[in-house]
Scaffold this motif. Structure first.
Motif, PDB file in Angstrom:
ATOM      1  N   THR A  93      34.709  54.647  49.371  1.00 12.72           N
ATOM      2  CA  THR A  93      34.628  54.249  50.778  1.00 12.72           C
ATOM      3  C   THR A  93      33.943  55.333  51.594  1.00 12.72           C
ATOM      4  OG1 THR A  93      36.871  55.084  51.231  1.00 12.72           O
ATOM      5  CG2 THR A  93      36.655  52.762  50.659  1.00 12.72           C
ATOM      6  N   GLU A  94      34.230  56.594  51.299  1.00 10.97           N
ATOM      7  CA  GLU A  94      33.593  57.695  52.025  1.00 10.97           C
ATOM      8  C   GLU A  94      32.087  57.731  51.768  1.00 10.97           C
ATOM      9  OE1 GLU A  94      34.718  59.866  54.197  1.00 10.97           O
ATOM     10  OE2 GLU A  94      36.874  59.444  54.118  1.00 10.97           O
ATOM     11  N   GLY A 100      35.634  49.700  54.723  1.00 13.61           N
ATOM     12  CA  GLY A 100      37.002  50.079  55.032  1.00 13.61           C
ATOM     13  C   GLY A 100      37.290  51.535  54.745  1.00 13.61           C
ATOM     14  N   ALA A 101      38.567  51.896  54.839  1.00 12.11           N
ATOM     15  CA  ALA A 101      39.008  53.267  54.622  1.00 12.11           C
ATOM     16  C   ALA A 101      40.425  53.270  54.078  1.00 12.11           C
ATOM     17  CB  ALA A 101      38.953  54.057  55.934  1.00 12.11           C
ATOM     18  N   LEU A 102      40.779  54.333  53.382  1.00 13.63           N
ATOM     19  CA  LEU A 102      42.131  54.509  52.861  1.00 13.63           C
ATOM     20  C   LEU A 102      42.849  55.521  53.735  1.00 13.63           C
ATOM     21  CD1 LEU A 102      42.755  52.744  50.440  1.00 13.63           C
ATOM     22  CD2 LEU A 102      40.385  53.492  50.324  1.00 13.63           C
ATOM     23  N   GLN A 148      42.577  49.948  55.199  1.00  7.94           N
ATOM     24  CA  GLN A 148      42.398  49.421  56.540  1.00  7.94           C
ATOM     25  C   GLN A 148      40.920  49.158  56.815  1.00  7.94           C
ATOM     26  OE1 GLN A 148      44.855  48.630  58.733  1.00  7.94           O
ATOM     27  NE2 GLN A 148      46.395  49.248  57.211  1.00  7.94           N
ATOM     28  N   ALA A 149      40.669  48.146  57.612  1.00 11.35           N
ATOM     29  CA  ALA A 149      39.328  47.825  58.103  1.00 11.35           C
ATOM     30  C   ALA A 149      39.516  47.024  59.384  1.00 11.35           C
ATOM     31  CB  ALA A 149      38.536  47.027  57.071  1.00 11.35           C
ATOM     32  N   ASP A 150      38.463  46.905  60.183  1.00 11.85           N
ATOM     33  CA  ASP A 150      38.584  46.105  61.396  1.00 11.85           C
ATOM     34  C   ASP A 150      38.761  44.633  61.026  1.00 11.85           C
ATOM     35  OD1 ASP A 150      35.791  44.673  61.596  1.00 11.85           O
ATOM     36  OD2 ASP A 150      35.352  46.762  61.112  1.00 11.85           O
ATOM     37  N   GLU A 151      39.259  43.856  61.964  1.00 10.83           N
ATOM     38  CA  GLU A 151      39.592  42.462  61.686  1.00 10.83           C
ATOM     39  C   GLU A 151      38.375  41.652  61.227  1.00 10.83           C
ATOM     40  OE1 GLU A 151      42.643  40.867  61.614  1.00 10.83           O
ATOM     41  OE2 GLU A 151      43.319  42.947  61.675  1.00 10.83           O
ATOM     42  N   ALA A 188      44.962  45.499  47.728  1.00 12.41           N
ATOM     43  CA  ALA A 188      45.042  46.594  46.765  1.00 12.41           C
ATOM     44  C   ALA A 188      43.687  46.962  46.179  1.00 12.41           C
ATOM     45  CB  ALA A 188      45.987  46.218  45.625  1.00 12.41           C
ATOM     46  N   GLY A 189      42.689  46.081  46.337  1.00  9.51           N
ATOM     47  CA  GLY A 189      41.360  46.360  45.787  1.00  9.51           C
ATOM     48  C   GLY A 189      40.325  45.427  46.367  1.00  9.51           C
ATOM     49  N   VAL A 190      39.103  45.933  46.535  1.00  5.99           N
ATOM     50  CA  VAL A 190      38.012  45.142  47.113  1.00  5.99           C
ATOM     51  C   VAL A 190      36.714  45.374  46.349  1.00  5.99           C
ATOM     52  CG1 VAL A 190      39.012  45.147  49.434  1.00  5.99           C
ATOM     53  CG2 VAL A 190      37.368  46.921  48.801  1.00  5.99           C
ATOM     54  N   TYR A 191      35.816  44.398  46.465  1.00 10.18           N
ATOM     55  CA  TYR A 191      34.460  44.492  45.927  1.00 10.18           C
ATOM     56  C   TYR A 191      33.465  44.787  47.041  1.00 10.18           C
ATOM     57  CZ  TYR A 191      36.388  41.883  41.948  1.00 10.18           C
ATOM     58  OH  TYR A 191      37.141  41.478  40.877  1.00 10.18           O
TER      59      TYR A 191
END
Length: 229
Positions: A93-94, A100-102, A148-151, A188-191
């Motif tokens: 993510t960084e 998003g971000a953790l 987390q990420a924006d809506e 818990a996980g994203v592509y």
């Protein structure tokens, strides 16, 4: 199939994923030091769990700018598959590989336990050996796993089928009680958009051998080996 594991100062799950990959591939992956951007062409790159750079500054922030990561980002852009586990998810993510971000766990405590996960889709090379809606048990171990990420981003991930896994109870029900870290929508996980990068907080390599208490995690690795061999 050839694979590479990127090793950062502070990685502590690099050997675990090396063993799991070798078990499925029949040969060992390349172990690539974070300063080495000139590593062999491979079908899969793994960013392992751990505490890269001691989690100083922000989890994954320093590792994201290493020479090897610049090469990982370039190769991912050309279609190389990337599996980013726990700290690897934070690094991804960084580095801009995933949205998003953790964040710090909502309860502000480190969590280390088995969790139940619901497979949201099996229409990727990472999940082909699972069933949609299947509940699996895989361990987590993190202090900053609160995705987390924006809506708008969350809605897009949902709408485009980019949510890979969700925390759930043993029956597959999504609830706050089953959420170990406060992650938005129990994610818990994203592509990424192209589905060639998967980031997840659970550790499939920690449940990839019956001697470890189960093999739910091995299906993910076997899926990749079958698809990329």
């Amino acid at each position: 199939m050839d694979a590479a594991v990127i090793v950062f100062p502070g990685s502590n799950c690099d050997r675990d994923i090396k063993v799991a990959l070798a078990q499925s591939m029949g040969k060992e992956p390349h172990m690539v030091w974070h300063r080495d951007a000139d590593f062999p062409k491979v079908d899969l790159i793994v960013l392992p769990g751990g505490f890269s750079y001691g989690d100083y500054l922000r989890c994954g922030a320093m590792a994201a700018h290493s020479p090897a990561m610049r090469e990982v980002v370039a190769r991912a852009g050309k279609g190389t598959r990337v599996l980013a586990i726990c700290n690897g998810f934070q690094i991804a993510t960084e580095a801009g590989l995933l949205p998003g971000a953790l964040m710090r766990n909502a309860h502000l405590q480190y969590v280390c336990s088995d969790v139940n996960l619901r497979i949201e889709t099996n229409q990727t090379e990472f999940m082909a050996k699972y069933r949609p809606g299947q509940v699996v048990r895989i361990p987590v171990g993190h202090a900053d796993g609160n995705y987390q990420a924006d809506e708008a981003t969350l809605d897009r991930l949902e709408g485009e089928g980019l949510v890979a896994l969700r925390y759930c109870d043993p029956n597959g029900t999504i609830s706050s009680a089953a959420n170990p870290n406060g992650a938005a929508r129990n994610i818990a996980g994203v592509y990424n958009d192209e589905r060639n990068v998967l980031g997840l907080m659970p550790h499939p390599e920690r449940l990839s051998d019956a001697a470890l208490g189960g093999t739910d995690g091995r299906l993910m690795i076997d899926s990749l080996v079958e698809a990329l061999s």
